[in-house]
Design an enzyme around this catalytic site. Structure first.
Site, short mmCIF file in Angstrom:
data_model
loop_
_atom_site.label_atom_id
_atom_site.label_comp_id
_atom_site.label_asym_id
_atom_site.label_seq_id
_atom_site.Cartn_x
_atom_site.Cartn_y
_atom_site.Cartn_z
CD GLU A 36 -3.10 0.45 2.18
OE1 GLU A 36 -3.25 -0.84 2.58
OE2 GLU A 36 -3.77 1.46 2.88
CG ASP A 57 -2.15 -1.65 5.38
OD1 ASP A 57 -1.24 -2.36 5.67
OD2 ASP A 57 -2.46 -0.65 5.64
CE1 TYR A 73 -3.89 -1.40 8.52
CE2 TYR A 73 -5.84 -2.36 9.24
CZ TYR A 73 -5.14 -1.63 8.49
OH TYR A 73 -5.89 -0.93 7.50
#
Ligand code: ZN
Ligand code: ZN
Lengths: 723, 120
Positions: free
Chosen positions: A40, A140, A349
């Site tokens: 990403e 992600d 995350y």
């Protein structure tokens, strides 16, 4: 770790030989077979390449400013990053009006001004895709990441979305990245992608149609073009801000009275409150009169103990909320800090709604690593000697990620103050969830003054438990508890009667707004903070700490509420969220949700078009008012009843301050202004002469406070930092 | 509220062809079919559309609160209507729209868009 077999090392050698021999770009890539991993962000690409490369030394190449990494792990790997979304939705026809229902996904440079860089970026990815043998989506693992990976694989790599494999990870630590690469998911998460595509497409349809309807209406009334915007999430959010603002602006306070007794017990002074609030002055005075006594007694003493469980692990919302409460960081800012900490592999995350910490994250391993940091050594050690570690988990779950936790890695470089705060908070919360409950003791006493009952309570901590792990973020007060007993005499020092007023409900602050959005299930964890920011950017809100709806915000919701109530109703938003959740679980499909959306919007837009004239008039009035508010400097010094505003001369094009009464020929007050940079009213007056003040900004940075009065002694004061 | 008063003076008049204002009644000509529609009266205080009471929905809400709270105040301090209005007007907790309504009641004055009628 993959063991290095002889053949693997010879492959490494091959790879590197080619790389060394043919310098410049990816020429060597035409000669070897490799796996292409798409990430990403550039920072994630670097992390992944470094973790996967058997020598931890991937080769970084930069082509036209686009970085990519060549690594070796049982075969050649190329890791190329995106920079967030590279594709977006746009209408098929280039027309201005509405309704618009024909759209397609295109590279961002085709739809947005200033996105030229994306063209170069996509060219590099496409070139790298040409000779890739296998494809891996390393973005992600959430809706946005899945859309980024999917669109790139589909449009830039030549329809590789069906054959690509997926990396699923929650931290960017070496161990987890290696493990996930060695156990790739066989295909993309298509349900998640479908839900994501639906969300983007539905939001685009709502946003473009409603915003264009408002903009066109305002333009048809005033002849001027000002972009007005609203959306599927923005509308309902603004609406409950507006509801609150209505309650505040129409509020009428009512009086009531409270009685407090200042008493002394064993030379310690306490404040006791009369047991109820008094609604009439007569009653209040009567009770005050009967309490005119020097002595009272303690009627009863109650001692209670309460157990306070440790906090639960952080999901994004509760962490943003705590960030605001403790450090006054906006949800947006906390989010950005968390993203950086995540990319540095310091925390897991962050865009998660989970409050769970599964044992698979390896509690002990993390604690052992944290033990190495002096600030956490004591607490981590204490937890490590516990016979078992069990986190006090919350109810919320997230199918893709656990709650936010520290990876145990410690930053190699010093963190800035804000990142340090947030990191410390994440670590201490992680430690606290494993700790023991705390126990607090409270003493509630009732004091009798001539038959009137007054109460006071005191509290202290008996067992510290998790408090010790969460300092300084746990804020509890510890009183000194005197020995109290029933019938004990009390000395009355003074009884005070205080007139008070009922209060309007408080304005939302960034924290309470976020909680409200969460509660009402408006938007998603990833988008809520950005929605609040958009409302600010559109000038629909005033203030940063206490959010007040501006006149413009009022008019926009007013129009939507009146002419298309469904689109601002929280119920409708929640229903759509539920449908998207259902798509994610395979119980609903994209086509039917989009068909419903188009049907709703057809009805709404036709209604808006019919009422364009009246809507336009209301909106343009509000726009002018907002235009004026932004330019009003203060009351006129010369005529007294005019207002000074920033104007531009039609003749010379020069900027100056003039009085509104000028237009009626009643006042000629005018003051010069600097011609460069932007000028904003400060809303304050000069300390030396009382004239209104303005601030001047050059390129948004350097600023001066400037008093309007040219004769003022303290004319100009330089001020480097923003005002 | 002052802002609206000189909106037109600054050269932002609405397109006269589409909308004309006749005292407090607004006529709107639809772009689609050209018919004129008679709109309801404007609020005594602001430029929003008024309801039967003469106030827009927002000022009406404030007006109702003023009436409701008077009973509470009467019971609490035995206060006259006029004095009550003075008290709530100077109270910092009173909302801005409620204050506008109080001012309207006290002075009987209308803070309307009078000055820009001709250019509207
Ligand atoms: Zn003047
Ligand atoms: Zn009104």
């Amino acid at each position: 770790m993959v063991a290095k077999t002889p053949s693997a090392s010879s492959n490494t050698w091959n790879c590197n030989l080619l790389m060394d021999k043919i310098a410049g770009g990816c020429v060597w890539l035409e000669l070897v077979k490799y796996t292409l991993i798409i990430t990403e962000k550039p920072a994630a690409a670097n992390r992944i390449a470094t973790a996967l490369d058997e020598r931890s030394k991937p080769k970084k190449t930069s082509q036209n400013g686009v970085p990519y990494y060549e690594a070796y792990r049982g075969g050649c790997i190329v890791v190329v990053p995106a920079i967030g979304h590279l594709y977006t939705i746009t209408s098929k026809q280039k027309i201005r009006g509405y309704p618009v229902f024909d759209y397609h996904w295109v590279p961002r440079y085709q739809a947005e001004k200033g996105a030229e860089r994306i063209r170069v970026w996509l060219k590099v990815i496409s070139d790298l895709a040409k000779n890739a043998e296998t494809f891996v989506d390393g973005c992600d693992f959430d809706i946005e990441g899945s859309i980024i990976g999917y669109t790139i694989l589909k449009y830039a790599c030549g329809e590789k979305q069906d054959t690509a494999k997926r990396m699923k990870y929650s931290t960017l630590t070496e161990e987890e990245l290696q493990a996930t690469y060695d156990n790739l998911l066989p295909h993309l998460d298509f349900a998640l992608i479908e839900a994501g595509l639906t969300r983007h497409e539905v939001d685009w349809l709502y946003g473009i149609n409603l915003s264009r309807a408002l903009t066109e209406a305002a333009k048809s009334a005033s002849g001027q073009y000002t972009t007005l915007s609203t959306g599927r999430v923005q509308g309902p959010t603004l609406r409950f801000l507006e509801e609150r603002e209505k309650d505040i602006q129409t509020f009428v306070p009512a009086p009531y009275w409270s009685l407090t007794a200042k008493i002394s017990i064993d030379n310690e002074v306490y404040i006791a409150e009369y047991e109820k609030t008094l609604k009439t002055l007569a009653e209040a005075k009567m009770i005050q009169a009967t309490t005119k006594t020097k002595a009272g007694t303690i009627d009863s003493v109650g001692v209670y103990e309460s157990t306070i469980n440790p906090p639960v692990p952080f999901d994004l919302g509760s962490l943003q909320s705590e960030g605001y409460k403790l450090f006054r960081y906006t949800p947006m800012r906390t989010s950005a800090i968390l993203q950086r900490l995540y990319l540095d592999a310091l925390i897991s995350y962050p865009r998660t709604s989970s409050q769970k910490l599964p044992p698979s994250i390896g509690y002990k391993n993390i604690l052992k690593k944290l033990q190495k940091a002096p600030a956490y050594t004591k607490q981590a050690t204490e937890l490590l000697i516990k016979p078992s570690l069990k986190p006090n988990e919350g109810k919320k779950i997230d199918p893709a990620h656990p709650a936010i936790y520290p990876t145990g890695n410690l930053s190699q470089k010093p963190l800035d103050a804000a990142s340090k705060n947030v990191f410390d908070l994440v670590v201490k919360r992680f430690l606290a969830v494993f700790a023991e409950p705390a126990v607090r003791q409270s003493v509630n006493a009732v004091v009798n003054l001539n038959g009137n009952l007054f109460r006071f309570s005191l509290m202290r901590t008996l067992v510290e438990g998790w408090f010790r792990f969460y300092r300084p973020y746990v804020q509890v007060k510890d009183d000194v508890l005197p020995p109290l007993s029933e019938g004990q005499p009390v000395e009355v020092l003074r009884v005070t009667l205080k007139e008070q007023y009922t209060q309007p409900p408080p304005r939302y602050n960034p924290r309470s707004l976020l909680l409200e959005m969460e509660e009402k299930e408006i938007g998603t964890k990833a988008t809520r903070a950005a929605t609040i920011q958009t409302l600010h950017d559109r000038k629909y809100l005033n203030g940063t700490d206490h959010l007040a709806v501006s006149a413009l915000g009022f008019e926009v919701t007013g129009v939507l509420e009146r002419y298309c109530p469904t689109v601002v109703s929280p119920k409708m938003t929640r229903m759509l969220e539920e449908k998207m959740e259902a798509i994610q679980q395979g119980r609903e499909n994209k086509q039917s949700v989009l068909a419903d959306t188009v049907k709703t919007l057809k009805r709404v837009t036709s209604e808006l078009k019919d009422k364009e004239a009246i809507i336009g008039m209301q909106l343009s009035l509000a726009l002018r008012q907002s235009w004026l508010n932004a330019r009003t400097v203060g009351a006129c010094l010369k005529c007294g009843d005019g207002q000074l505003i920033i104007l531009r001369s039609k003749k010379s094009g020069k900027r100056f301050v003039g009085c509104t009464n000028f237009f009626d020929g009643k006042c000629s007050a005018s003051y010069p202004l600097p011609q460069r940079g932007t000028v904003k009213p400060l809303g304050s007056t000069c300390k030396s002469c009382g004239a209104p003040m303005v601030a001047t900004y050059l390129r948004g940075k350097t600023s001066w406070r400037l008093c309007l009065n040219p004769q003022c002694t303290s004319k100009i004061t330089g001020n480097k930092a923003g005002i | 509220m002052f802002a609206q008063r000189f909106v037109s003076a600054l050269g932002f008049g609405l397109k006269t062809k589409k909308i004309k204002v006749n005292s407090t009644i607004v006529f709107i000509r639809s772009r689609r079919n050209g018919t004129e529609e008679r709109r309801t009266v404007k609020c005594k205080i602001c430029s929003r559309e008024a309801e039967a009471s003469g106030f827009c929905s927002l000022h009406l809400m404030a007006y109702r609160n003023i009436m409701e709270k008077y009973t509470v105040w009467q019971k609490a301090v035995k206060i006259e209507w006029g004095e009550y209005l003075v008290q709530i007007q100077k109270n910092s907790l009173t909302g801005e729209w409620a204050k506008e309504v109080v001012k309207n009641i006290i002075t009987g004055e209308h803070i309307d868009v009078g000055k820009n009628k001709k250019t509207l």
